[in-house]
Write an enzyme that holds these catalytic residues in place. Structure first.
Site, PDB file in Angstrom:
ATOM      1  N   THR A   1      -0.858  -0.445  -1.831  1.00  0.00           N
ATOM      2  CA  THR A   1      -0.114  -1.467  -2.576  1.00  0.00           C
ATOM      3  C   THR A   1       0.379  -2.563  -1.635  1.00  0.00           C
ATOM      4  O   THR A   1       0.355  -3.749  -1.986  1.00  0.00           O
ATOM      5  CB  THR A   1       1.053  -0.784  -3.325  1.00  0.00           C
TER       6      THR A   1
ATOM      7  N   THR B   1      -1.023  -3.759   1.091  1.00  0.00           N
ATOM      8  CA  THR B   1      -2.101  -4.707   1.385  1.00  0.00           C
ATOM      9  C   THR B   1      -2.439  -5.521   0.127  1.00  0.00           C
ATOM     10  O   THR B   1      -2.695  -6.725   0.210  1.00  0.00           O
ATOM     11  CB  THR B   1      -3.353  -3.968   1.906  1.00  0.00           C
ATOM     12  N   GLY B   2      -2.396  -4.866  -1.040  1.00  0.00           N
ATOM     13  CA  GLY B   2      -2.658  -5.594  -2.293  1.00  0.00           C
ATOM     14  C   GLY B   2      -1.700  -6.767  -2.462  1.00  0.00           C
ATOM     15  O   GLY B   2      -2.102  -7.871  -2.854  1.00  0.00           O
TER      16      GLY B   2
ATOM     17  N   GLU C   1      -6.973  -2.420  -6.974  1.00  0.00           N
ATOM     18  CA  GLU C   1      -6.733  -0.996  -7.258  1.00  0.00           C
ATOM     19  C   GLU C   1      -5.972  -0.430  -6.082  1.00  0.00           C
ATOM     20  O   GLU C   1      -6.521  -0.300  -4.990  1.00  0.00           O
ATOM     21  CB  GLU C   1      -8.052  -0.252  -7.394  1.00  0.00           C
TER      22      GLU C   1
ATOM     23  N   CYS D   1      -6.429   8.484  -4.450  1.00  0.00           N
ATOM     24  CA  CYS D   1      -5.493   7.573  -5.117  1.00  0.00           C
ATOM     25  C   CYS D   1      -4.900   8.205  -6.368  1.00  0.00           C
ATOM     26  O   CYS D   1      -3.745   7.988  -6.685  1.00  0.00           O
ATOM     27  CB  CYS D   1      -6.183   6.263  -5.451  1.00  0.00           C
TER      28      CYS D   1
HETATM   29  P1  NAD Z   1      -5.227  -0.176   3.392  1.00  0.00           P
HETATM   30  O1  NAD Z   1      -4.560  -1.031   2.380  1.00  0.00           O
HETATM   31  O2  NAD Z   1      -4.568   0.024   4.691  1.00  0.00           O
HETATM   32  O3  NAD Z   1      -6.690  -0.742   3.730  1.00  0.00           O
HETATM   33  C1  NAD Z   1      -7.641  -0.980   2.727  1.00  0.00           C
HETATM   34  C2  NAD Z   1      -8.580  -2.065   3.196  1.00  0.00           C
HETATM   35  O4  NAD Z   1      -7.842  -3.267   3.336  1.00  0.00           O
HETATM   36  C3  NAD Z   1      -9.220  -1.789   4.547  1.00  0.00           C
HETATM   37  O5  NAD Z   1     -10.554  -2.248   4.547  1.00  0.00           O
HETATM   38  C4  NAD Z   1      -8.375  -2.624   5.507  1.00  0.00           C
HETATM   39  O6  NAD Z   1      -9.081  -3.027   6.655  1.00  0.00           O
HETATM   40  C5  NAD Z   1      -8.066  -3.811   4.627  1.00  0.00           C
HETATM   41  N1  NAD Z   1      -6.863  -4.560   5.030  1.00  0.00           N
HETATM   42  C6  NAD Z   1      -5.737  -4.072   5.599  1.00  0.00           C
HETATM   43  N2  NAD Z   1      -4.861  -5.073   5.833  1.00  0.00           N
HETATM   44  C7  NAD Z   1      -5.449  -6.206   5.372  1.00  0.00           C
HETATM   45  C8  NAD Z   1      -5.046  -7.558   5.316  1.00  0.00           C
HETATM   46  N3  NAD Z   1      -3.859  -7.975   5.778  1.00  0.00           N
HETATM   47  N4  NAD Z   1      -5.889  -8.461   4.774  1.00  0.00           N
HETATM   48  C9  NAD Z   1      -7.086  -8.073   4.280  1.00  0.00           C
HETATM   49  N5  NAD Z   1      -7.531  -6.807   4.335  1.00  0.00           N
HETATM   50  C10 NAD Z   1      -6.719  -5.876   4.862  1.00  0.00           C
HETATM   51  O7  NAD Z   1      -5.533   1.219   2.651  1.00  0.00           O
HETATM   52  P2  NAD Z   1      -6.152   2.522   3.294  1.00  0.00           P
HETATM   53  O8  NAD Z   1      -5.105   3.145   4.152  1.00  0.00           O
HETATM   54  O9  NAD Z   1      -7.489   2.197   3.871  1.00  0.00           O
HETATM   55  O10 NAD Z   1      -6.407   3.417   2.012  1.00  0.00           O
HETATM   56  C11 NAD Z   1      -5.440   4.212   1.411  1.00  0.00           C
HETATM   57  C12 NAD Z   1      -4.862   3.499   0.205  1.00  0.00           C
HETATM   58  O11 NAD Z   1      -5.901   3.158  -0.700  1.00  0.00           O
HETATM   59  C13 NAD Z   1      -3.909   4.369  -0.581  1.00  0.00           C
HETATM   60  O12 NAD Z   1      -2.771   3.622  -0.909  1.00  0.00           O
HETATM   61  C14 NAD Z   1      -4.691   4.719  -1.832  1.00  0.00           C
HETATM   62  O13 NAD Z   1      -3.913   5.009  -2.967  1.00  0.00           O
HETATM   63  C15 NAD Z   1      -5.501   3.485  -2.018  1.00  0.00           C
HETATM   64  N6  NAD Z   1      -6.661   3.761  -2.868  1.00  0.00           N
HETATM   65  C16 NAD Z   1      -6.599   3.342  -4.178  1.00  0.00           C
HETATM   66  C17 NAD Z   1      -7.660   3.637  -5.036  1.00  0.00           C
HETATM   67  C18 NAD Z   1      -7.621   3.208  -6.487  1.00  0.00           C
HETATM   68  O14 NAD Z   1      -8.635   3.309  -7.159  1.00  0.00           O
HETATM   69  N7  NAD Z   1      -6.493   2.743  -6.992  1.00  0.00           N
HETATM   70  C19 NAD Z   1      -8.782   4.322  -4.553  1.00  0.00           C
HETATM   71  C20 NAD Z   1      -8.802   4.736  -3.220  1.00  0.00           C
HETATM   72  C21 NAD Z   1      -7.723   4.439  -2.391  1.00  0.00           C
END
Ligand code: NAD
Length: 513
Positions: free
Chosen positions: A260, A262-263, A281, A316
């Site tokens: 969330t 990063t989102g 997501e 997730c």
């Molecule tokens: P993350 O947000 O750290 O990273 C996800 C992606 O975003 C990676 O490729 C990362 O390099 C990129 N990223 C990170 N910072 C960024 C920025 N400032 N700008 C652009 N891109 C950036 O998440 P994570 O640790 O890789 O994954 C775990 C998370 O993913 C958990 O919160 C999990 O719930 C979520 N997730 C959600 C779903 C869903 O369907 N809702 C599915 C799988 C995982």
């Protein structure tokens, strides 16, 4: 003997036939690693001088040192995708032709399931006996997208004889897919397959923690006949390649799966640049609601525990909040505790491993901090064991929670940690279930279909299951569409409706004179 995907599907059924640790090591040793970005139809050496290490958590070794794509590399990928989109080499193909190429892509992914699955395993630790069949399941997502590419219909509106008014779906353009490490190939395919099927050109930026199998997907797509520029894949970190893509003025849509936090950053980047469309997501803290009439306690407790420990809790839709009706609480809690105590962390290449180390030492440290918090916020009723001697291992934990508002019951932990709470009435169960900032998924365990059906609309969750926890590789959900709520994100995902998220509607009116 287990050289192809069908064999692996068979070993899911047969414990005694699973390849042993040594056999698995030999296979891992033969996997080739290429960590270069794939731009404009080929692997390319980066222009950026920055580097990052891919640490294989299975044995805590450096698997590869990759170039971290910078502004020039991202610019090249976007320029390649733009050229491919604008000259129509992909979007102007008949949908059935795109479908044909995508089906070949799916076949190649299936044929390479063992290599792709083992790459995911050695990088982020998912047990190989789960990751390899998981790739076979993920290839089905491409086949579903290929099939649905043909299935959409546009609309002709009621028009006067001298006019023709229409609504036509068009591809959005350039879709950047930024994906996480927890199901690396599966999540990447869940984004790029529908985007490509609807005529977009994509740039995949997989997680820097597990990029290797995802980069290989681009080779396979090219081999299947996907034209250059239609599928680019960048090796890079979130802070560099991810951020640059999200800020790029020529990217039309960001399809993001991740945390969330990063989102929220991506929403800002979209606002600071070109107002690109966003599909987000993000995280979850999903409830498993156990009603009075929940059925056989033994099987139920197995499922409840699997609901928050599968993939070591790094899912997730993990059902990490277990809400038990007062009437079953005292009977189920000891049984749940027994099941958690029986779980042991093992090596990801061992066929008997149910719980593997977490994806990185940093992730393990984060989860351990929550375990410490849990000892303050609740009562630890069970702790599993660790036979892996891996610094990223965290045993399963179960906490009985006193205050549902505490951090352990509210934050997404992304590890094998369950929080148990109790409720009196169905209304109280709904209130507890909805009482987090997330709205990804929910499960109701009950044999009363009418009562369950009455509860479902009250749940603020995008995916609701009865008597099962949502699983990314569940064949039943391949055609399903859902949309996360609250801070779990937005944008319809999956199935036929989810494909439309990668299109925009063009209204067209002809005056026929
Ligand atoms: P993350 O947000 O750290 O990273 C996800 C992606 O975003 C990676 O490729 C990362 O390099 C990129 N990223 C990170 N910072 C960024 C920025 N400032 N700008 C652009 N891109 C950036 O998440 P994570 O640790 O890789 O994954 C775990 C998370 O993913 C958990 O919160 C999990 O719930 C979520 N997730 C959600 C779903 C869903 O369907 N809702 C599915 C799988 C995982």
């Amino acid at each position: 003997m287990f050289g192809n995907a069908e064999d692996w599907e068979a070993v899911m059924l047969s414990e005694s036939q699973k390849p042993g640790h040594d056999a698995m090591r030999q296979r891992v040793a033969s996997v080739e690693i290429d960590g270069r970005s794939f731009i404009d139809g080929r692997r390319t050496n980066a222009q950026s001088d920055a580097r990052f290490d891919v640490i294989g958590v299975a044995d805590n070794t450096c698997l590869a040192t990759l170039a971290d794509a910078g502004a020039e590399d991202v610019g090249d990928a976007v320029a390649s995708a733009r050229k491919a989109f604008d000259d129509g080499r992909w979007r102007n193909l008949a949908p059935s032709q795109r479908g044909l190429i995508l089906r070949r892509f799916a076949d190649l992914v299936t044929a390479e399931a063992e290599t792709l699955g083992l790459l995911d395993t050695i990088q982020m630790g998912m047990p190989a006996h789960i990751s390899v069949p998981g790739i076979v399941a993920a290839a089905e997502l491409i086949r579903v997208s290929a099939e649905l590419a043909d299935a959409h219909t546009d609309q002709i509106m009621p028009s006067a004889p001298s006019a023709l008014y229409m609504q036509i779906r068009r591809p959005r353009g350039i879709v950047a897919a930024i994906t996480p490490w927890n199901y690396p190939v599966h999540v990447a395919l869940a984004k790029i397959a529908p985007a490509m099927a609807t005529g977009n050109c994509v740039i995949l930026k997989p997680s820097e923690i597990a990029p290797l199998a995802c980069l290989r997907l681009a080779d396979l797509a090219a081999e299947a006949g996907v034209p250059p520029g239609v599928f680019n894949a960048l090796a890079g970190t979130g802070q560099s390649a991810g951020r640059l893509l999200a800020l790029h003025h020529d990217v039309d849509c960001l399809a993001f799966v991740g945390s969330t936090g990063t989102g929220l950053q991506l929403m800002q980047y979209a606002g600071q640049s070109n107002m690109k469309a966003l599909l987000l997501e993000c995280g979850g803290k999903s409830p498993q609601i156990v009603m009075d009439d929940c059925g056989d306690p033994e099987g139920l407790c197995d499922a409840l525990v699997a609901g928050f420990t599968s993939n070591s809790g790094q899912v997730c839709v993990s059902g990490s909040r277990i809400l038990l009706a007062d009437s079953v609480y005292d009977a189920l809690l000891p049984l749940l505790a027994e099941k958690v105590r029986a779980l042991s962390v093992g090596h990801p290449l061992d066929p008997g491993t149910a719980l593997a180390p977490l994806a990185s030492i940093q992730q393990a440290e984060k989860v351990r901090a929550y375990v410490t918090l849990g000892e303050r916020d609740g009562d630890c009723v069970a702790r599993g064991t660790d036979h892996s001697r891996n610094p990223a291992a965290v045993p399963a934990h179960l906490f009985a929670i006193r205050d549902p508002g505490c951090q352990l019951a509210q934050d997404e932990i992304f590890g094998p940690v369950g929080a148990v709470m109790r409720f009196g009435t169905p209304a109280e169960a709904i209130r507890l279930a909805n009482a987090t900032r997330y709205g990804l998924s929910a499960t109701i365990w009950s044999s009363d279909v009418a009562a369950t059906h009455a509860m479902v609309p009250e749940l603020r969750a995008g995916f609701v299951m009865a008597n099962a926890v949502a699983r990314p590789d569940d064949p039943g959900v391949r055609y399903m569409s859902g949309e996360p709520r609250k801070m779990s994100g937005f944008g319809v995902d999956g199935g036929a409706l989810g494909m439309l998220s990668y299109t925009c509607v063009q209204a067209v009116g002809y005056h026929l004179k």
